[in-house]
Design an enzyme around this catalytic site. Structure first.
Site, PDB file in Angstrom:
ATOM      1  CB  ALA A 168      -0.935  -0.004   1.206  1.00 34.66           C
ATOM      2  CG  ASP A 169       3.346   2.513   3.307  1.00 36.96           C
ATOM      3  OD1 ASP A 169       2.631   3.526   3.448  1.00 36.96           O
ATOM      4  OD2 ASP A 169       3.631   1.770   4.250  1.00 36.96           O
ATOM      5  CG  MET A 170       6.363  -0.373  -1.596  1.00 33.93           C
ATOM      6  SD  MET A 170       7.799   0.688  -1.314  1.00 33.93           S
ATOM      7  CE  MET A 170       8.689   0.454  -2.847  1.00 33.93           C
ATOM      8  N   GLY A 173       3.054   5.639  -3.008  1.00 33.58           N
ATOM      9  CA  GLY A 173       4.163   6.527  -3.332  1.00 33.58           C
ATOM     10  C   GLY A 173       4.382   6.684  -4.823  1.00 33.58           C
TER      11      GLY A 173
END
Length: 405
Positions: A168-170, A173
């Site tokens: 989710a973060d990747m 981003g």
């Protein structure tokens, strides 16, 4: 070169941990000049992701290359005054605080746009800048859970699983970086900046477009299928005599070739497996029949048999397997950098250019405040003011190393 695409673009980056740093790293990889604003003790991402390398977190180092660290106390009036001056001379601002934090410091978009109408202001948060959940905290695992992603992972009847990398973060981003690129083009075309609202929740929903499309069409929640694709069969991993092999043979030509090579010609003419839809419906039966064949030979033997028949297949590789392969060596992604604290570090670099011409000018993730003085000078802060800030403990100056400006 793609690596020079954003040359001349200045980014002031207030982000921390993963999603924001991935966004600003992507911009840096494309040639933008990124100044990372950190608290005096360094951003919290520096303490995440053991094992550490001489006190430096590999997680932090993996998403903060090609940046310059300025360590400054944003709780101090003088610190906020300095960063506002930097923002006036920047093109992009990236932040991933909880909504309201930047406003509490007078650094929100509405406060800054008056003096900087061309500013591209990118906010990354768990649930977005508006709505009933805007202030709800959320990290990668929570987003994987609430977005439905975790419900699709794992074996049938198995416990919930999460993707072990912070997907989710990747994806948040990277999508934020795409949004910034679009906004920069609008500045170029219309001379107008904008506030970008990037939600990790929305980004993870976008990642699952195919799954949700199937849900909308059928009204049924997806079943857990382990290594298998829910829409095609066979398209899954099978145990071999010495490991595992991923096999993709759902189109008719490859399905026929697989039946021949695996010496199960009767399956090709079995009505349960006549079409891809038939095979998907009877996946569990087919898997057992094929697994009984694959276990008889090694992974290498199966690849040697299947590849010449154009049956798509590959061994299931561990990280240690991956880094020893020809594909990995030829990918151009591997780097060895000299870090000022950790020494020689193996890492990954920018990999969107020609693999035979790897980028040579990447710099490692900075130490806390490593470039404070030189970056403040670059942004027009005078020597006497820098000295006052140092003496007052508003900024922290680390040990600098030569970088190209």
């Amino acid at each position: 070169m793609l690596r020079d695409s954003l040359k001349g673009v200045r980014v002031v980056d207030f982000s921390h941990v993963l999603a924001g740093p991935v966004c600003s790293m992507t911009l840096a990889d494309l040639g933008a000049h990124v100044v990372k604003i950190e608290p005096l003790q360094g951003e919290i991402g520096r303490k995440i992701g053991p094992p550490w390398i001489d006190g430096e977190s590999p997680t932090f180092m993996s998403v903060n290359r090609n940046k310059h660290s300025v360590s400054i106390d944003l709780k101090a009036d003088a610190g906020r005054r300095v960063v506002r001056e930097m923002i006036r001379k920047a093109d992009v601002l990236v932040e991933n605080f909880r909504p309201g934090v930047m406003a509490s410091m007078g650094l929100d978009y509405e406060s800054l746009r008056k003096d900087h109408p061309k500013l591209v202001y990118c906010s990354i948060s768990a649930f977005g800048q508006t709505g009933s959940n805007m202030r709800r905290p959320g990290v990668d695992g929570v987003i994987q859970a609430v977005s439905g992603l975790m419900s699709t992972l794992g074996a049938t009847q198995g416990d919930p699983l999460k993707v072990p990398i912070p997907v989710a973060d990747m994806i948040g981003g990277y999508l934020a970086a795409i949004a910034v690129l679009g906004a920069l083009h609008r500045v170029y075309r219309d001379q107008i900046g904008q506030h970008l609202d990037v939600s990790l929740y929305n980004a993870t929903l976008m990642l699952q477009q195919i799954g949700f499309a199937a849900f909308f069409a059928s009204g049924r929640n997806p079943e857990k299928t382990g290594s298998a694709a829910p829409y095609a069969c066979p398209n899954e991993a099978f145990p071999t005599r010495d490991g595992w092999i991923m096999v993709v043979a759902y189109d008719m030509a490859r399905w026929s070739a697989l039946c021949e090579v695996a010496e199960v010609p009767e399956l090709e003419h079995d009505s349960r497996f006549s079409t891809n839809d038939d095979r998907v419906r009877n996946r569990h039966v087919l898997h057992e029949l094929l697994a009984a064949r694959f276990i008889e030979r090694s992974t290498a033997e199966w690849i040697a048999r299947l590849a010449p028949r154009d049956v798509i297949c590959a061994p299931l590789a561990t990280y240690s397997d991956v880094t020893g392969t020809t594909e990995y060596r030829e990918s151009g992604i591997a780097r060895t950098v000299e870090h000022p604290a950790a020494g020689t570090v193996r890492t990954h670099g920018f990999a969107l250019g020609p693999s035979d011409k790897p980028v040579k000018d990447e710099i490692p993730a900075p130490l806390t405040g490593q470039h404070t003085v030189e970056m403040l000078k670059l942004y027009g802060i005078q020597d006497d003011e820098i000295t006052e800030l140092l003496n007052a403990g508003v900024i922290r100056a680390g040990v600098a190393h030569a970088v190209a400006i």
